[in-house]
Motif scaffolding. Structure first.
Motif, short mmCIF file in Angstrom:
data_model
loop_
_atom_site.label_atom_id
_atom_site.label_comp_id
_atom_site.label_asym_id
_atom_site.label_seq_id
_atom_site.Cartn_x
_atom_site.Cartn_y
_atom_site.Cartn_z
N SER A 1 -6.97 -7.71 -9.53
CA SER A 1 -8.01 -7.89 -8.51
C SER A 1 -7.54 -8.82 -7.40
CB SER A 1 -9.28 -8.43 -9.17
OG SER A 1 -10.28 -8.69 -8.20
N GLY B 1 -5.04 -6.88 -5.24
CA GLY B 1 -5.74 -5.92 -4.39
C GLY B 1 -6.49 -6.56 -3.26
N HIS B 2 -7.07 -7.72 -3.51
CA HIS B 2 -7.80 -8.43 -2.46
C HIS B 2 -6.86 -8.88 -1.35
CE1 HIS B 2 -10.93 -10.85 -0.61
NE2 HIS B 2 -10.18 -11.93 -0.72
N GLU C 1 -1.94 0.57 -6.20
CA GLU C 1 -2.99 1.59 -6.16
C GLU C 1 -2.74 2.71 -7.15
OE1 GLU C 1 -4.48 2.22 -1.82
OE2 GLU C 1 -2.36 1.65 -1.70
N ASN D 1 0.84 -1.20 0.00
CA ASN D 1 0.00 0.00 0.00
C ASN D 1 0.87 1.24 0.00
OD1 ASN D 1 0.90 -0.68 2.62
ND2 ASN D 1 -0.71 0.54 3.56
N ARG E 1 -7.10 0.98 -1.73
CA ARG E 1 -7.95 1.05 -2.92
C ARG E 1 -7.68 -0.12 -3.85
NH1 ARG E 1 -6.90 6.77 -5.39
NH2 ARG E 1 -4.76 6.18 -4.87
N SER E 2 -8.50 -0.23 -4.89
CA SER E 2 -8.34 -1.32 -5.85
C SER E 2 -7.05 -1.14 -6.65
CB SER E 2 -9.54 -1.35 -6.81
OG SER E 2 -9.66 -0.11 -7.49
N SER E 3 -6.49 -2.25 -7.10
CA SER E 3 -5.23 -2.23 -7.83
C SER E 3 -5.47 -1.93 -9.30
CB SER E 3 -4.51 -3.57 -7.68
OG SER E 3 -4.23 -3.82 -6.32
N GLN F 1 -5.90 -5.91 0.82
CA GLN F 1 -6.97 -5.51 1.72
C GLN F 1 -7.06 -6.44 2.93
OE1 GLN F 1 -10.40 -5.36 -0.81
NE2 GLN F 1 -9.73 -3.50 -1.87
#
Length: 460
Positions: free
Chosen positions: A310, A313-314, A221, A138, A233-235, A317
């Motif tokens: 995706s 990014g998951h 991000e 991040n 945030r989403s990648s 998170q």
């Protein structure tokens, strides 16, 4: 005549129907006068349908102008001219120097708590030869790279500039003039242009580093967090291209950190000290199920990029939730440790034999009663009177410094007891010829309280 014309009309209709049946049987194509259905998918073979579906996905997922999706192979010698001998010499000096300075700053002037550090060291030092490595994290502060990365690596690794990370930075921030361009190129930073898509020279250079078995660090991000690092945030799909377009599928290692928003707040010109940063390193992300599935062979490049981004990014998170929990538990443990330190100090004071210091049982009871009286009057003070000036009159500064640190670990009563012991020992060392029985910490504190605190409280 009319009958003959009707017969001819029926004859031509019959011939057209026969021809239609022959065409349908031979080519499996439906003929319709009003709407030709030559392009109808249901009358084509499965292979033609698959190609038509790929074409539709290509048009729907493609980017404007030159950013349409395609597989662009990047050769290993793509950046031979870019990495000149001069810049390689500068990198050999600048990267270890700045890396060790950041390591000392983070681990010496701040506190870094790392979980899963062995995963990063194993991926960096024990991966197969020419196996590329991608680290993702991040993005909270402008100094996330190199501060966080330098804090995770030992100094001996930071001295090897050739095997350290490459990273990406926006050209309008890091390459705005020749001076900054030379500096950031010497610390292994690659320029990328905002808005130029994922097919640009900076991304091609990053892929070429991966093709030679290098290490590339990227912030999926795309930019810094807008809420101070509270969420991830989403990648972006650019990280998907790095994973898929490399000659060998790289190791993708995620990690998440919190606390850098305190080290380098938004708008600050210089980093802060005395802060705590918590880093959590996760397991390598696996993409075999995406790359080896039947859907992957038929999916467009854009869908594959999105699927990889995706998943990354998951994972970030998930790690973000865990690292926030670890940071909260760590702060609670630190607070409990401070309380335990005060209790231990009180126990030490009560276990000391006070007779040699002139504090016998009777005098010590009088001393405790006097201190308890002072504490009671302090608790009875109004909020307006209990200001920083009020505490200063009592002899305890509320400003920062060593006094505030001692006060955070020790109750004021215990601090007064230790000060009395120190005063008694100093007086005895200086006045060896005098009678030590005349020196009593109780009398010293009593005179001080009567001359300062009690007098001020009585006038209030």
């Amino acid at each position: 005549m009319a009958v003959q014309r009707l017969d001819r009309g029926d004859l031509w209709k019959n011939k057209a129907r026969v021809l239609q049946l022959q065409l349908r049987q031979r080519f499996r194509v439906a003929v319709d006068r009003h709407r030709p259905s030559v392009l109808a998918d249901r009358y084509f073979s499965s292979s033609v349908q698959r190609w038509l579906r790929r074409f539709r996905d290509f048009r729907r997922d493609s980017l404007p102008s030159s950013s349409s999706f395609y597989r662009k192979k990047v050769s290993k010698d793509f950046d031979v001219e870019v990495d000149s001998a001069i810049f390689r010499m500068l990198q050999a000096v600048a990267v270890p120097l700045i890396g060790n300075v950041c390591h000392v700053f983070m681990n010496g002037l701040n506190r870094v708590q790392v979980y899963g550090l062995e995963k990063l060291h194993d991926a960096l030092l024990n991966r197969p030869k020419n196996k590329p490595l991608i680290t993702v994290s991040n993005h909270v502060a402008s100094v996330d790279d190199p501060f966080v990365i330098a804090s995770l690596l030992p100094p001996r690794v930071l001295l090897d500039a050739q095997n350290l990370r490459w990273t990406l930075c926006a050209s309008d921030r890091c390459f705005s003039n020749p001076v900054t361009s030379a500096f950031f190129r010497s610390v292994k930073v690659l320029p990328v242009s905002r808005g130029d898509g994922i097919y640009q020279m900076g991304m091609d250079m990053a892929i070429s580093k991966l093709n030679t078995g290098g290490w590339v660090h990227i912030f999926p991000e795309g930019s810094r967090s807008r809420d101070g690092g509270k969420t991830v945030r989403s990648s972006k799909r650019g990280v998907g291209r790095l994973v898929l377009e490399a000659d060998s599928t790289p190791i993708v290692l995620p990690f998440v950190h919190t606390g850098m928003q305190d080290v380098m707040p938004i708008g600050a010109n210089f980093p802060r000290i005395g802060k705590t940063v918590t880093v959590l390193i996760g397991d390598p992300i696996i993409f075999d199920d995406l790359l080896n599935s039947e859907e992957a062979t038929e999916a467009s490049r854009g869908k594959l990029y999105d699927a990889v981004a995706s998943r990354i990014g998951h994972q970030l998170q998930i790690l973000k939730v865990k690292v926030d929990k670890l940071a909260l538990e760590q702060s609670i443990r630190l607070e409990n440790h401070n309380k335990d330190g005060a209790e231990r100090a009180a126990n030490i004071l009560h276990q000391v034999d006070l007779d040699p210091f002139g504090l016998g049982s009777h005098e010590y009871i009088r001393y405790e009663s006097l201190v308890e009286e002072a504490r009671t009057k302090l608790n009875d003070m109004s909020p307006e009177e209990a200001t920083a000036d009020g505490y200063t009159r009592m002899g305890y500064s509320c400003e920062g410094g060593i006094g505030s640190r001692i006060r955070s670990y020790m109750d004021p009563t215990e601090l007064m007891g230790f000060a009395a012991r120190g005063l008694l020992m100093n007086c005895r060392s200086k006045e060896k010829h005098s009678d030590t029985s005349d020196i009593s910490p109780l009398k010293t504190w009593k005179q001080y309280l009567e001359a300062n605190m009690l007098k001020q409280w009585n006038t209030c």
